[in-house]
Design a protein around this motif. Sequence first.
Motif, mmCIF file in Angstrom:
data_model
loop_
_atom_site.group_PDB
_atom_site.id
_atom_site.type_symbol
_atom_site.label_atom_id
_atom_site.label_comp_id
_atom_site.label_asym_id
_atom_site.label_seq_id
_atom_site.Cartn_x
_atom_site.Cartn_y
_atom_site.Cartn_z
ATOM 1 N N GLY A 65 -3.955 2.042 -7.118
ATOM 2 C CA GLY A 65 -4.814 0.952 -7.564
ATOM 3 C C GLY A 65 -4.294 0.237 -8.801
ATOM 4 N N ARG A 101 14.218 -1.493 -9.041
ATOM 5 C CA ARG A 101 12.926 -0.922 -8.643
ATOM 6 C C ARG A 101 13.084 0.536 -8.269
ATOM 7 N NH1 ARG A 101 8.407 -4.733 -6.437
ATOM 8 N NH2 ARG A 101 9.133 -6.771 -7.112
ATOM 9 N N LYS A 135 0.574 -12.493 -2.039
ATOM 10 C CA LYS A 135 -0.003 -13.835 -1.999
ATOM 11 C C LYS A 135 0.517 -14.619 -0.796
ATOM 12 C CE LYS A 135 1.769 -12.934 -5.744
ATOM 13 N NZ LYS A 135 2.241 -11.661 -6.344
ATOM 14 N N SER A 162 0.841 -1.201 0.000
ATOM 15 C CA SER A 162 0.000 0.000 0.000
ATOM 16 C C SER A 162 0.874 1.249 0.000
ATOM 17 C CB SER A 162 -0.905 0.020 1.230
ATOM 18 O OG SER A 162 -1.747 -1.100 1.218
HETATM 19 N N1 LIG Z 1 -2.011 -2.263 -2.555
HETATM 20 C C1 LIG Z 1 -1.527 -2.253 -3.804
HETATM 21 N N2 LIG Z 1 -1.729 -1.198 -4.627
HETATM 22 C C2 LIG Z 1 -1.241 -1.173 -5.894
HETATM 23 N N3 LIG Z 1 -0.505 -2.176 -6.414
HETATM 24 C C3 LIG Z 1 -0.262 -3.245 -5.652
HETATM 25 C C4 LIG Z 1 -0.768 -3.351 -4.308
HETATM 26 N N4 LIG Z 1 -0.373 -4.541 -3.804
HETATM 27 C C5 LIG Z 1 0.354 -5.140 -4.753
HETATM 28 N N5 LIG Z 1 0.418 -4.385 -5.873
HETATM 29 C C6 LIG Z 1 1.113 -4.727 -7.136
HETATM 30 O O1 LIG Z 1 1.260 -6.121 -7.146
HETATM 31 C C7 LIG Z 1 2.619 -6.487 -7.292
HETATM 32 C C8 LIG Z 1 2.868 -7.783 -6.575
HETATM 33 O O2 LIG Z 1 2.801 -7.571 -5.175
HETATM 34 P P1 LIG Z 1 3.564 -8.553 -4.200
HETATM 35 O O3 LIG Z 1 3.479 -8.027 -2.829
HETATM 36 O O4 LIG Z 1 3.069 -9.930 -4.433
HETATM 37 O O5 LIG Z 1 5.071 -8.489 -4.712
HETATM 38 P P2 LIG Z 1 6.077 -7.242 -4.625
HETATM 39 O O6 LIG Z 1 5.550 -6.200 -3.749
HETATM 40 O O7 LIG Z 1 6.391 -6.864 -6.041
HETATM 41 O O8 LIG Z 1 7.366 -7.937 -4.007
HETATM 42 P P3 LIG Z 1 7.485 -8.610 -2.541
HETATM 43 O O9 LIG Z 1 7.292 -10.078 -2.729
HETATM 44 O O10 LIG Z 1 8.886 -8.291 -2.153
HETATM 45 O O11 LIG Z 1 6.446 -8.002 -1.683
HETATM 46 C C9 LIG Z 1 3.383 -5.297 -6.774
HETATM 47 O O12 LIG Z 1 4.676 -5.226 -7.335
HETATM 48 C C10 LIG Z 1 2.513 -4.121 -7.197
HETATM 49 O O13 LIG Z 1 2.774 -3.801 -8.535
#
Ligand SMILES: Nc1ncnc2c1ncn2[C@@H]1O[C@H](COP(=O)(O)OP(=O)(O)OP(=O)(O)O)[C@@H](O)[C@H]1O
Length: 489
Positions: free
Chosen positions: A63, A84, A97, A35
């Motif tokens: 979003g 990044r 996930k 977030s």
């Molecule tokens: N709350 C959110 N708002 C907007 N985009 C999001 C949000 N949560 C996740 N995402 C998108 O989904 C992607 C995947 O999220 P995820 O947490 O699975 O992996 P990450 O943040 O890329 O890496 P990490 O595994 O280190 O957390 C993010 O890179 C981002 O682009």
Amino acid sequence: MIARESIPFAPNLIESMRSLGYSFETAIADLIDNSISANSSKIDILLSPIDNPYLIILDNGYGMNSNELEEALRYGAKNPLEKRKNTDLGRFGLGMKSASLSQCRKLVVASKKDGLISCFSWDLDYIIQNKEWMLLEYDSEEINKLPQIELLKSLPSGTYLMLENFDRISSSTYDLNTTLNSYMNSTIDHLSLVFHRFLNEGVDIYVNNNKIIPRDPFLSTNRGTQPLPEQFITINNCRIRIKPYILPYMNKLTSEDLQKVGGKEDLRTNQGFYIYRNKRLIFWGSWFRLTRKEELSKLARVMVDIPNDLDEVWGVDIKKSTVHLPDVIKKNLYSCIEESVFKSKAVHEYRGRKETNNNDINYIWERVELRDNCYEYKINRDLPQIQLFEESLDSNQLKYFDKIITNLEKMFPSTSLYLDASKGKIMDESSVVTDEEIEELYNEICDSLKYSEKMSLNKESVLESLLKSEPYCNYKELIEKFKIGGSNE
Ligand SMILES: Nc1ncnc2c1ncn2[C@@H]1O[C@H](COP(=O)(O)OP(=O)(O)OP(=O)(O)O)[C@@H](O)[C@H]1O
Ligand SMILES: [Mg+2]
């Protein structure tokens, strides 16, 4: 050679991915990372205490549209080696996930962008039944039935996560709601510390409509805190910023301040480096074994800012809760602060004074004179046998061990000892020693030497130090035995 595709078996892999070692609070913190990376200024965590409790995390970030959301929900959505933005708290493309499903069986994510809401879910039971990596897409009618979805609808953009069916927690308690509430309380504590810099800079996090107050571990706005000059070290063209603080002396702290720094009891254990990755606290309260956690340096805390470009070098883990700093960075960190923190007047003013009768002996108990003519007794953590044992512990075990020793010190039965001693009722066992006891001590030292050899330490100097330490230094026969046999026993 022919290449054959080997697709992971969905039900097994998705179940195993639940066991990366997240706690409830580290899981929620990983979701808050997302977030914050999405530029949110307000994040709501809502826990509903009903028969089938669910937890919602709602943010007002930028979003995702339907394609972006579908991609975001894919395991390994992003390449961990990809560069990044320096405001992105993610790295592995897994957190959303793996953190959510480490706690529950169903994750629903709805996101609003350009006025449209899309929604998908990972449902472990559906995957087990269908044995395939299948996401479930919701239509608008199904979206409308989601609890409190009107909150997302009212925002220009944002993301809504709902975690449902807390199977693991539920199987470990008779009262799921009470347990969830108590987990939520520790989560508030955790978030208030790990995100304190964001909370201070305009990101608001609410838990059931109560705003989380930032917990600044340096009490940097307290007039009694002494900030020491910042320094920088450069690794692979990236700058690491190091900023030491000396906390005010304990009697100058209000109870609110004490709570912020982790309480009076934990002041000693919480000293050390505070490692931040893009302003998010990852790991704290350790000197990385470069120096000991002395009672005397308990007021020293050092903020270390590492940019995410260095992730590969310092081994941030998926949960963003541990670090494996390479020795060169650790040593650099330490030499940067050695002079300013450990030799500074600021620290010395607060120091007690260790009293020793004989500098050639490593005593087990140290008598420390405090400033107001009082004394306290502390176990000497520099004893070689304690140091050797600590070498075998990982950082969490080390913290735990430190707490055990601190508690032993705190519970020292000084009053009853005083009464018994005044009546001459204390048995002095150290003067009477049998051959078997000498043999036992001898074997103890041999074991320590074997261990020190395994750790590639200099056996001769370990032996020398052990023979100067209590209890071994008290037995001439024991010392003679080593003089005759040497350290090659
Ligand atoms: N709350 C959110 N708002 C907007 N985009 C999001 C949000 N949560 C996740 N995402 C998108 O989904 C992607 C995947 O999220 P995820 O947490 O699975 O992996 P990450 O943040 O890329 O890496 P990490 O595994 O280190 O957390 C993010 O890179 C981002 O682009
Ligand atoms: Mg993430």
